[in-house]
Motif scaffolding. Structure first.
Motif, mmCIF file in Angstrom:
data_model
loop_
_atom_site.group_PDB
_atom_site.id
_atom_site.type_symbol
_atom_site.label_atom_id
_atom_site.label_comp_id
_atom_site.label_asym_id
_atom_site.label_seq_id
_atom_site.Cartn_x
_atom_site.Cartn_y
_atom_site.Cartn_z
ATOM 1 N N PHE A 146 2.148 31.565 18.804
ATOM 2 C CA PHE A 146 1.431 31.422 20.072
ATOM 3 C C PHE A 146 -0.077 31.340 19.853
ATOM 4 O O PHE A 146 -0.792 30.736 20.656
ATOM 5 N N MET A 147 -0.577 31.907 18.735
ATOM 6 C CA MET A 147 -2.000 31.745 18.453
ATOM 7 C C MET A 147 -2.324 30.280 18.157
ATOM 8 O O MET A 147 -3.386 29.784 18.514
ATOM 9 N N GLY A 148 -1.387 29.590 17.500
ATOM 10 C CA GLY A 148 -1.591 28.165 17.258
ATOM 11 C C GLY A 148 -1.675 27.387 18.555
ATOM 12 O O GLY A 148 -2.541 26.508 18.719
ATOM 13 N N VAL A 149 -0.776 27.678 19.506
ATOM 14 C CA VAL A 149 -0.811 27.014 20.808
ATOM 15 C C VAL A 149 -2.105 27.345 21.538
ATOM 16 O O VAL A 149 -2.749 26.471 22.138
ATOM 17 N N ALA A 150 -2.517 28.615 21.476
ATOM 18 C CA ALA A 150 -3.734 29.035 22.171
ATOM 19 C C ALA A 150 -4.957 28.312 21.619
ATOM 20 O O ALA A 150 -5.819 27.841 22.378
ATOM 21 N N PHE A 176 -5.351 16.182 14.853
ATOM 22 C CA PHE A 176 -5.224 17.559 14.383
ATOM 23 C C PHE A 176 -4.866 18.497 15.536
ATOM 24 O O PHE A 176 -3.939 19.308 15.440
ATOM 25 N N ALA A 177 -5.589 18.403 16.648
ATOM 26 C CA ALA A 177 -5.366 19.297 17.779
ATOM 27 C C ALA A 177 -4.003 19.060 18.432
ATOM 28 O O ALA A 177 -3.299 20.010 18.794
ATOM 29 N N LEU A 178 -3.628 17.791 18.599
ATOM 30 C CA LEU A 178 -2.330 17.488 19.208
ATOM 31 C C LEU A 178 -1.182 17.956 18.320
ATOM 32 O O LEU A 178 -0.174 18.492 18.814
ATOM 33 N N ALA A 179 -1.323 17.761 17.004
ATOM 34 C CA ALA A 179 -0.279 18.216 16.088
ATOM 35 C C ALA A 179 -0.187 19.731 16.082
ATOM 36 O O ALA A 179 0.911 20.297 16.004
ATOM 37 N N LEU A 180 -1.324 20.414 16.174
ATOM 38 C CA LEU A 180 -1.316 21.879 16.238
ATOM 39 C C LEU A 180 -0.601 22.363 17.491
ATOM 40 O O LEU A 180 0.182 23.318 17.453
ATOM 41 N N LEU A 181 -0.845 21.697 18.622
ATOM 42 C CA LEU A 181 -0.174 22.052 19.865
ATOM 43 C C LEU A 181 1.338 21.843 19.745
ATOM 44 O O LEU A 181 2.136 22.719 20.122
ATOM 45 N N ALA A 182 1.738 20.687 19.214
ATOM 46 C CA ALA A 182 3.166 20.405 19.051
ATOM 47 C C ALA A 182 3.820 21.387 18.094
ATOM 48 O O ALA A 182 4.938 21.875 18.333
ATOM 49 N N SER A 183 3.121 21.713 16.998
ATOM 50 C CA SER A 183 3.647 22.658 16.022
ATOM 51 C C SER A 183 3.835 24.038 16.647
ATOM 52 O O SER A 183 4.860 24.694 16.455
ATOM 53 N N GLY A 184 2.832 24.472 17.404
ATOM 54 C CA GLY A 184 2.927 25.791 18.034
ATOM 55 C C GLY A 184 4.039 25.874 19.062
ATOM 56 O O GLY A 184 4.781 26.856 19.116
ATOM 57 N N LEU A 185 4.170 24.838 19.893
ATOM 58 C CA LEU A 185 5.222 24.836 20.910
ATOM 59 C C LEU A 185 6.608 24.828 20.282
ATOM 60 O O LEU A 185 7.513 25.578 20.700
#
Length: 401
Positions: A100-104, A280-289
């Motif tokens: 969830f820190m990744g999503v945040a 980078f940001a979109l992949a981080l969001l997808a990874s976190g979700l």
């Protein structure tokens, strides 16, 4: 009797598990490892991925051979199961912290939301799981695979823009580097191990393969489970390696040590351009979700297995999330870096691994449980050696630090 179902009916459990091998915890450890030590720790990613394939295959075999998952076996066969349950819960919370820190962080980068507010908004992904489960396990697997495809596509773009030296990649991917003896490198290496070989994935994999029982004889199901594991975790190895490679080729080459995910995002813009930063940001969001979805699903399977199937999915997922969010929110409010919390969570997972790997090696070697699926001598030696190796690495880390 041979299966009449096509291959695609058997694929999925390992791809679901593979999400945990490319989660924000991997991002944090690999970004710092690549920016601080260049390609030197790339071998650790390869070694951890090979170890993960082997151990995940054991978890899948346990579920296929016995029709019970790892948590159910621990409850039934070990008198110390309350301790094992407690360690598993700590691992679930540490896992969820990284997810969830990744999503945040991604929401903060994309939308400008304060980190604390973004962290609390991540509780909404529990509703995503509940909604998807209405359509069956296959729908959940396909949605998670879509997230994985987005992460992989983003890092194909990142590597293409970074243009790393191919010979250096091959050398460091398959040969160890003396830098590993450095205490700081060892700490990050254990973080990579904890981020790559994660306790919750063994519980989830052994439970998820049971959804394929009945499609064909168990021997056939297990063969497809092995293929599923190689494909799913092989893809995760490529993504993990790409994260470290981009950090080494872009940040280390410029003399920059990245200790924060937001710093990586901001630094990518002047070095590789705004498209790289957005990817980078979109992949981080997808990874976190994706990893948050599978992590909370694993927590439900753990509680159900240890407590005899009396768990309520939504309640368990919310409790695990709150247990991770409360201390994390306090830490963020006090100004502690998000990436430091994520790396620390991965080291905690590495210390929890022996409490999962030792029972896994023991259970899969018992012929009275596994029948013809029981580990043969060489496999048993590798299983116990892998578990023992993790214990020794943790002891070495304590001694060196």
């Amino acid at each position: 009797m041979r299966s009449r179902k096509p291959l695609l009916h058997y694929l999925g459990p390992a791809f679901l598990v593979s999400v945990g091998y490319m989660d924000p915890g991997n991002w944090a450890t690999s970004l710092e490892a690549g920016s601080r030590f260049g390609f030197s720790l790339l071998f650790v990613v390869t070694l951890s991925s090979i170890l993960a394939m082997f151990l995940q295959a054991l978890a899948a075999k346990l579920g296929v051979a016995t029709g019970q998952d790892l948590a159910e076996h621990m409850r039934a066969r070990y008198r110390a199961w309350p301790l094992l349950f407690a360690v598993a819960l700590v691992a679930m919370v540490a896992t969820d912290l990284a997810e969830f820190m990744g999503v945040a962080v991604a929401l903060n980068l994309l939308l400008g939301l304060p980190l604390v507010l973004a962290a609390w908004l991540t509780a909404l992904d529990v509703l995503l799981i509940l909604y998807l489960e209405r359509f069956g396990f296959r729908a959940l697997e396909l949605v998670v695979l879509g997230f994985v495809a987005l992460v992989a596509g983003a890092y194909v773009l990142e590597v293409a823009l970074a243009r790393p030296e191919p010979l250096a990649l091959l050398r460091h991917a398959f040969l160890p580097d003396p830098t590993l003896a450095h205490p700081g490198a060892l700490y990050l290496a254990l973080g990579i191990l904890g981020a790559t070989v994660m306790p919750h994935n063994f519980f989830l994999h052994s439970a998820q393969v049971k959804t394929r029982l009945g499609l064909a004889p168990r021997e056939t199901v297990y063969r497809y489970a092995l293929l599923d594991t190689i494909l799913g975790l092989g893809g995760a190895w490529l993504v993990n390696g790409a994260i470290l490679v981009v950090a080494a080729a872009v940040f280390h080459a410029e003399g920059l040590v990245i200790a924060d995910l937001a710093e990586a995002y901001r630094t990518l813009t002047p070095l590789l351009g705004p498209l790289a930063a957005l990817a980078f940001a979109l992949a981080l969001l997808a990874s976190g979700l994706a990893s948050s979805t599978t992590g909370t699903l694993a927590a439900q399977r753990v509680v159900e297995g240890f407590l005899g199937g009396r768990a309520q999915g939504a309640r368990i997922r919310l409790l695990v999330r709150l247990a991770a969010m409360l201390p994390a929110s306090l830490a963020l409010t006090l100004g502690l870096p998000a990436m430091g919390l994520i790396v620390l969570s991965q080291v905690v997972l590495s210390f929890a691994l022996p409490f999962v790997l030792l029972p896994l090696a023991h259970l899969t070697g018992r012929r009275d449980l596994m029948g013809g699926f029981a580990n043969r001598p060489l496999v048993a030696l590798l299983a116990w050696g892998s578990a023992g190796g993790v214990v020794l690495l943790n002891l070495w880390l304590l001694a060196r630090t």
